[in-house]
Design an enzyme around this catalytic site. Structure first.
Site, PDB file in Angstrom:
ATOM      1  N   SER A  13       0.808  -1.231   0.000  1.00 17.19           N
ATOM      2  CA  SER A  13       0.000   0.000   0.000  1.00 17.19           C
ATOM      3  C   SER A  13       0.836   1.275   0.000  1.00 17.19           C
ATOM      4  O   SER A  13       0.444   2.281   0.574  1.00 17.19           O
ATOM      5  CB  SER A  13      -0.954  -0.008   1.197  1.00 17.19           C
ATOM      6  N   GLU A 123      16.841  19.065  -6.833  1.00 23.66           N
ATOM      7  CA  GLU A 123      17.560  18.002  -6.107  1.00 23.66           C
ATOM      8  C   GLU A 123      18.742  17.548  -6.961  1.00 23.66           C
ATOM      9  O   GLU A 123      18.887  17.958  -8.122  1.00 23.66           O
ATOM     10  CB  GLU A 123      16.616  16.839  -5.770  1.00 23.66           C
ATOM     11  N   HIS A 245      21.253   6.790   0.579  1.00 19.74           N
ATOM     12  CA  HIS A 245      20.953   8.221   0.667  1.00 19.74           C
ATOM     13  C   HIS A 245      22.115   8.883   1.404  1.00 19.74           C
ATOM     14  O   HIS A 245      22.592   8.354   2.405  1.00 19.74           O
ATOM     15  CB  HIS A 245      19.640   8.451   1.415  1.00 19.74           C
ATOM     16  N   ARG A 300      23.349  11.027  -6.493  1.00 18.33           N
ATOM     17  CA  ARG A 300      23.310  10.535  -5.116  1.00 18.33           C
ATOM     18  C   ARG A 300      24.432   9.530  -4.815  1.00 18.33           C
ATOM     19  O   ARG A 300      24.984   9.512  -3.708  1.00 18.33           O
ATOM     20  CB  ARG A 300      21.950   9.875  -4.914  1.00 18.33           C
ATOM     21  N   HIS A 363      18.732   3.353   1.138  1.00 19.08           N
ATOM     22  CA  HIS A 363      17.539   4.160   0.870  1.00 19.08           C
ATOM     23  C   HIS A 363      16.601   3.519  -0.152  1.00 19.08           C
ATOM     24  O   HIS A 363      15.389   3.546   0.018  1.00 19.08           O
ATOM     25  CB  HIS A 363      17.982   5.530   0.369  1.00 19.08           C
ATOM     26  N   ARG A 398      19.237   5.700  -9.043  1.00 15.19           N
ATOM     27  CA  ARG A 398      17.995   6.430  -9.321  1.00 15.19           C
ATOM     28  C   ARG A 398      18.185   7.942  -9.181  1.00 15.19           C
ATOM     29  O   ARG A 398      18.819   8.418  -8.235  1.00 15.19           O
ATOM     30  CB  ARG A 398      16.895   5.965  -8.364  1.00 15.19           C
TER      31      ARG A 398
HETATM   32  C1  SIN Z   1      14.879  13.055  -0.507  1.00 15.04           C
HETATM   33  O1  SIN Z   1      13.949  13.792  -0.182  1.00 15.04           O
HETATM   34  O2  SIN Z   1      16.063  13.332  -0.340  1.00 15.04           O
HETATM   35  C2  SIN Z   1      14.574  11.716  -1.098  1.00 15.04           C
HETATM   36  C3  SIN Z   1      13.984  11.869  -2.421  1.00 15.04           C
HETATM   37  C4  SIN Z   1      14.089  10.581  -3.163  1.00 15.04           C
HETATM   38  O3  SIN Z   1      14.515   9.573  -2.621  1.00 15.04           O
HETATM   39  O4  SIN Z   1      13.767  10.577  -4.336  1.00 15.04           O
END
Ligand code: SIN
Length: 564
Positions: A13, A123, A245, A300, A363, A398
């Site tokens: 979910s 980002e 992350h 990342r 992450h 990603r």
């Molecule tokens: C974040 O807010 O740093 C994570 C965003 C993501 O994992 O796409």
């Protein structure tokens, strides 16, 4: 003869499961017995999606004014993924983004707006600000709440059946391997396992973070769907690509200052760096500009590895957002990132006055159950969507904020495929292939028999954090391949010999997936994206196909038998 209505079972979910269930329910008529069932092992809101902060990437109709375009989103996604992604799947992802954002807005979700329309964030590795967010840093909760309300309305309307606390232990299969339904863990002592038949089972079970000691993921992320699919014979892909992350709050550093207490799991969104926060090493020196021209907004995997190295070299890494408060005015951080600000406040940190200790943490999983661009797996009747699926859009790393988007675009396409596809012949027998494997596993003697299930889980998490981490080498991976196989075998033994508990099933699932990751990472001798081998350039990595050797030489018997 084929069945008329498509009985669809959705498992999980998060955004992908909720959206798939809703899409299927909206297109099936109200009935006494709804054709669509949504199963989730905890409550509907217990998912990775709920905790997603940064947002959802999408090129909007207004984006042209900033020079952004779908082509640019495609290029950024492929580049961040180390050009290992599937360009056709990425094209679909970026092209269909806006259509699905509009659908979730129609379902009741909302996104933050500024004077000129949507307030778009930036980002890492995005060349343009294109991140839609809700409540500053509560995007996942905002979208999930809206979809949960819509699913509840579909339930009230007789189109959808929702079962919370429903843990799937097995996929039921026809004799030819096609998936025919699911078996659930009995709801209490003395209860028998419930079985649900379906024409299509859609796995949307999310990620694998809880295999690792340090993760941004909530408790339910134990790799269940991938393990179910693997045992049923579905193909997994790209499993070695695990994303870390860069900036989880470093709980150990907080504890050293604030004293012992429960470890807080608080991610500091990449969007904070998007607003201009910088990373400092243990000597207070900014280190990212020397590593990548994009500095803190490099992809990342690059930032996570740099943080790992800086922590090893200088003892600590801190995120510094203090100047943002000076430049944008008092209260900026609390307004733009209310959840993070409150979370830091709860451990006594004020980001307007202090730097934030951070560390890299598991992450996201780019790998998963291999699917085509309509969620079809290698098994008829089985579909996978969201993080548990490997559609190929993420390549080896990603791009930030593409995961919620993937959950929408490919769930919708999966439901299209299910509703358009042929029904199954009625009356075929169904089998669960694992009962006899587990019965024979229960007769094995195991060196781990004296370790509690909780103890085995802790071992698994520690070894994953050490050997399947942001930097890997052949020696650690070989050790991990053996240790994970042994833990998985012990968990299977317990499932065959004791009243099965959810904890043991989750251990068996996590250990199986960790084993697959270790073997695939051993097999991939060169670094690519998030998979980094410290021995890749020294020649120490082995040159033969070590996955087969490792699995067959060291894995317990039933593991070799389960390979396909
Ligand atoms: C974040 O807010 O740093 C994570 C965003 C993501 O994992 O796409």
């Amino acid at each position: 003869m084929t069945t008329d209505a498509r009985r669809v079972i959705v498992v999980g979910s998060g955004i992908a499961g909720l959206y798939a269930a809703l899409a299927a329910a909206e297109r099936s008529g109200p009935a006494d017995e709804p054709a669509v069932t949504l199963l989730t092992k905890d409550r509907l809101r217990d998912s990775n999606t709920w905790y997603a902060q940064g947002g959802i990437a999408a090129v909007t109709p207004d984006s042209a004014a900033t020079g952004d375009s779908v082509a640019s989103h495609v290029a950024d996604t492929l580049a961040a993924g180390a050009h290992a992604g599937d360009p056709a799947a990425v094209e679909l992802l970026c092209r269909d983004a806006w259509e699905h954002v509009e659908r979730v807005v129609a379902a009741g979700a909302d996104f933050d707006r500024g004077p000129d329309g949507f307030a778009l964030g930036l980002e890492g590795a995005h060349t343009h600000a294109r991140i839609l967010h809700h409540g500053g840093d509560a995007t996942g909760a905002g979208i999930a709440s809206a979809l949960i309300r819509a699913c509840r309305a579909a339930e009230a309307d007789g189109r959808l059946r929702i079962r919370e606390g429903a843990f799937v232990t097995d996929l039921l299969q026809h004799d030819d391997g096609a998936v025919a339904g699911v078996r659930l863990l009995p709801s209490g002592a003395g209860e028998t396992a419930d079985e649900l038949a379906g024409d299509a089972v859609v796995l949307a079970t999310g990620g694998i973070g809880r295999i690792f000691e340090f993760t941004t993921n909530p408790a339910g992320a134990t790799g269940d769907g991938a393990a179910l699919a693997d045992r049923a014979g579905a193909r997994l892909a790209d499993v070695e690509f695990v994303q870390f992350h860069p900036t989880l709050l470093d709980a150990a550093a907080v504890r050293a200052v604030a004293g012992e207490g429960p470890a807080p799991t608080l991610m500091i969104s990449e969007a904070v760096r998007g607003e201009g926060a910088v990373l400092l090493d243990g000597n207070g020196r900014r280190f990212m500009p020397g590593i990548d021209p994009r500095a803190e907004l490099a992809p990342r995997d690059v930032v996570a590895r740099a943080i790992h190295a800086a922590r090893r070299a200088t003892g600590a890494v801190h995120l510094d957002a203090r100047h943002l408060e000076r430049e944008r005015g008092a209260g900026f951080l609390a307004r733009r990132f209310p959840g993070i600000y409150a979370g830091l406040g709860a451990v006594g940190l004020d980001p307007a006055r202090e730097t934030i200790p951070v560390a890299e943490a598991q992450h996201y999983w780019m790998g998963g159950i291999a699917t085509d661009t309509s969620g079809r797996t290698s098994l008829p009747g089985l579909y996978a969507v969201g993080e548990v699926a490997c559609t190929g859009v993420h390549g080896a790393n990603r791009l930030a904020s593409n995961s919620l988007l993937e959950g929408l675009v490919f769930s919708w396409r999966a439901v299209d495929a299910i509703l358009a596809g042929p029904g199954r012949p009625a009356g075929a027998t169904t089998v669960s292939r694992h009962g006899s494997d587990r019965a024979s596993a229960s007769r094995r003697v195991s060196a781990l028999a004296d370790v509690s299930t909780a103890g085995l889980g802790a071992r698994l998490r520690r070894l994953a954090a050490r050997d399947l981490a942001v930097v890997r080498d052949g020696r650690g991976l070989r050790a991990a391949a053996v240790a994970t196989a042994n833990i998985a075998a012990e968990a299977e033994r317990r499932l065959g010999s004791q009243p099965a508990s959810r904890e043991t099933h989750e251990l068996a699932n996590g250990a199986l997936i960790a084993h697959r990751i270790a073997c695939a990472a051993l097999d991939r001798e060169r670094s690519l994206g998030a998979h980094f081998r410290s021995d890749a350039r020294t020649g120490a990595a082995r040159t033969t196909d070590t996955r087969d050797e490792t699995e067959e030489a060291h894995a317990p018997e039933h593991f070799a038998a389960a390979r396909h």
